[in-house]
Design an enzyme around this catalytic site. Structure first.
Site, short mmCIF file in Angstrom:
data_model
loop_
_atom_site.label_atom_id
_atom_site.label_comp_id
_atom_site.label_asym_id
_atom_site.label_seq_id
_atom_site.Cartn_x
_atom_site.Cartn_y
_atom_site.Cartn_z
N THR A 153 -0.18 4.69 6.19
CA THR A 153 -1.47 4.44 6.82
C THR A 153 -2.62 5.08 6.04
O THR A 153 -2.41 6.08 5.34
CB THR A 153 -1.44 5.02 8.25
OG1 THR A 153 -2.76 5.11 8.76
CG2 THR A 153 -0.86 6.44 8.28
N ASP A 154 -3.82 4.54 6.23
CA ASP A 154 -5.01 5.16 5.61
C ASP A 154 -5.40 6.46 6.33
O ASP A 154 -6.23 7.22 5.83
CB ASP A 154 -6.19 4.19 5.60
CG ASP A 154 -6.65 3.72 6.98
OD1 ASP A 154 -5.98 4.07 8.00
OD2 ASP A 154 -7.67 3.01 7.07
N GLU A 155 -4.79 6.70 7.50
CA GLU A 155 -5.19 7.89 8.28
C GLU A 155 -4.81 9.19 7.58
O GLU A 155 -5.34 10.24 7.91
CB GLU A 155 -4.61 7.80 9.70
CG GLU A 155 -5.08 6.54 10.39
CD GLU A 155 -4.78 6.47 11.88
OE1 GLU A 155 -4.62 7.52 12.51
OE2 GLU A 155 -4.70 5.34 12.38
N LYS A 202 2.77 11.33 8.94
CA LYS A 202 2.84 10.25 7.95
C LYS A 202 2.52 10.79 6.56
O LYS A 202 3.14 10.40 5.57
CB LYS A 202 1.87 9.11 8.30
CG LYS A 202 2.24 8.30 9.52
CD LYS A 202 3.54 7.50 9.39
CE LYS A 202 3.46 6.37 8.40
NZ LYS A 202 4.71 5.53 8.44
N TYR A 215 -0.06 12.57 14.28
CA TYR A 215 0.46 11.32 13.71
C TYR A 215 0.19 11.26 12.21
O TYR A 215 1.10 11.07 11.40
CB TYR A 215 -0.17 10.11 14.41
CG TYR A 215 -0.01 8.81 13.64
CD1 TYR A 215 1.25 8.25 13.42
CD2 TYR A 215 -1.11 8.14 13.09
CE1 TYR A 215 1.41 7.07 12.70
CE2 TYR A 215 -0.97 6.96 12.37
CZ TYR A 215 0.29 6.43 12.17
OH TYR A 215 0.44 5.26 11.44
#
Ligand code: NAD
Ligand code: TYD
Length: 351
Positions: free
Chosen positions: A131-133, A161, A157
């Site tokens: 993810t870009d998060e 990741k 989260y």
């Protein structure tokens, strides 16, 4: 040959498998634990396809994963399996550490052991879907995230990741495992669990419930239609250079309030409220999420220029298709919101 998809009964994984079987001769083994987010019903249209094989299990079960890799002579692993919802990670991070970090570690180890025993090692791939998060939060004037942006995860989260991305990177540099990592922006489309912004708003709107916007609603996400994410993943798997990271995004930055208003406008047009008022009447502003990232935006130039990928949908076309899909599949929505998810919602949103 066969690919092993993990987490294939979830939102993106199920779209990926359906697309894959529609476009390739290769078989798919889907390994999914079937948590609250995994739903075999998502794969109804392929369940009788002889090229599709479902196995319920955990990516952290090394024995099971090793057996599958060997039995099916897997030529690529595509790792979607994860706990994926930020709000849940805030309330209970443990499962995120277990699946996203420990699970990815065990999957990498099983893959390494299988791959190192292969006679021809050159064709194997381990594609890690992320993810870009992991890059943290942008200010309004910052340029979009690139593959060299610093990792600054802010939620349990995104931290879990980020940790998994680092493990994947290390398994390439230390053991030469042929890995690929993708970091994608927010997805939307069919089969997304109605705890995430877009399906939750559609579901609440139709059942006359409030549309809960966190904080001031000015947080920005960069939306990508799920099938465009799937086509990007196929491109990376086919043409990506091992050890490389590819950002995936469609250049569709919108504030949350804009997204909710667009959904209300489409619903007003396709399924108007019986009182003739707009669904916007149902919008309520509620307490902000702790540590809420203000803005995400992806620069996907590397993927576009080096591998020739481009998204097929704009936000306008993709969101219309999406609303229409949820209107046509209300039974699916009811089925997935039964059981454990409903109990969880009751526990956390009963106030
Ligand atoms: P999802 O929550 O809809 O699906 C996750 C799937 O993984 C479920 O089917 C679940 O049963 C399965 N799973 C969970 N733990 C498992 C375990 N230990 N072993 C095997 N299976 C397990 O998630 P999603 O939105 O489809 O996301 C898939 C992947 O893509 C995730 O890795 C996520 O981080 C990443 N991603 C998601 C988005 C997005 O907007 N949804 C954007 C970028 C990246
Ligand atoms: P979400 O779909 O949970 O994805 P992520 O947190 O991974 O970006 O949320 C998208 C955005 O919408 C995020 O800024 C939080 C916001 N949001 C709301 O305002 N209300 C809601 O009920 C939900 C679920 C999300």
């Amino acid at each position: 040959m066969t690919i092993l998809v993990t987490g294939g009964a979830g939102f993106i994984g199920s779209n990926f498998i359906i697309e894959w079987l529609g476009q390739s001769e290769e078989k798919v083994v889907n390994l999914d634990k079937l948590t609250y987010a995994g739903n075999p019903e998502n794969l109804k249209q392929v369940e009788n396809d002889p090229r599709y094989h479902f196995v319920q299990g955990d990516i952290g079960d090394t024995q099971l994963v090793s057996a599958l890799l060997n039995e099916f002579r897997i030529r690529a692993v595509v790792n979607f399996a994860a706990e994926s919802h930020v709000d849940r990670s805030i309330r209970g991070p443990e499962d995120f550490i277990q699946t996203n970090m420990v699970g990815t570690f065990r999957l990498l180890e099983a893959a390494r052991s299988y791959w190192s025993a292969l006679e021809d090692k050159s064709h194997f791939r381990f594609l890690h879907v992320s993810t870009d998060e992991v890059y943290g939060s942008l200010s309004p004037d910052d340029p979009a995230f690139t593959e060299t942006s610093r990792y600054e995860p802010n939620s349990p989260y995104s931290a879990s990741k980020a940790a998994s991305d680092h493990l994947v990177r290390a398994w390439y540099h230390t053991y030469d495992l042929p890995v690929l990592t993708t970091n994608c922006s927010n997805n939307y489309g069919p089969y997304q669990f109605p705890e995430k912004l877009i399906p939750l708003m559609i579901s609440n709107a139709l059942s006359g419930k409030p549309l809960p916007v966190y904080g001031d609603g000015q947080h920005v996400r960069d939306w990508l239609y799920v099938k465009d994410h799937c086509s990007a993943l196929r491109t990376v798997l086919d043409k990506g250079k091992t050890g490389e990271v590819y950002n995936i995004g469609g250049g569709n930055e919108k504030t949350n309030l804009e997204v909710v208003h667009i959904l209300c406008d489409i619903l007003d047009e396709l399924r108007s409220r019986s009182d003739g008022l707009s669904y916007k009447e149902q919008v309520v502003f509620i307490e902000d999420r702790p540590g809420h990232d203000r803005r995400y935006a992806i620069n996907a130039a590397k993927l576009q220029q080096e591998l020739g990928w481009a998204p097929a949908e704009t936000f306008e076309t993709g969101i219309h298709k999406t609303v229409k899909w949820y209107l046509d599949n209300q039974e699916w929505m009811q089925n997935v919101t039964n059981g454990s998810y409903r109990n969880w919602m009751k526990e956390h949103y009963s106030q």
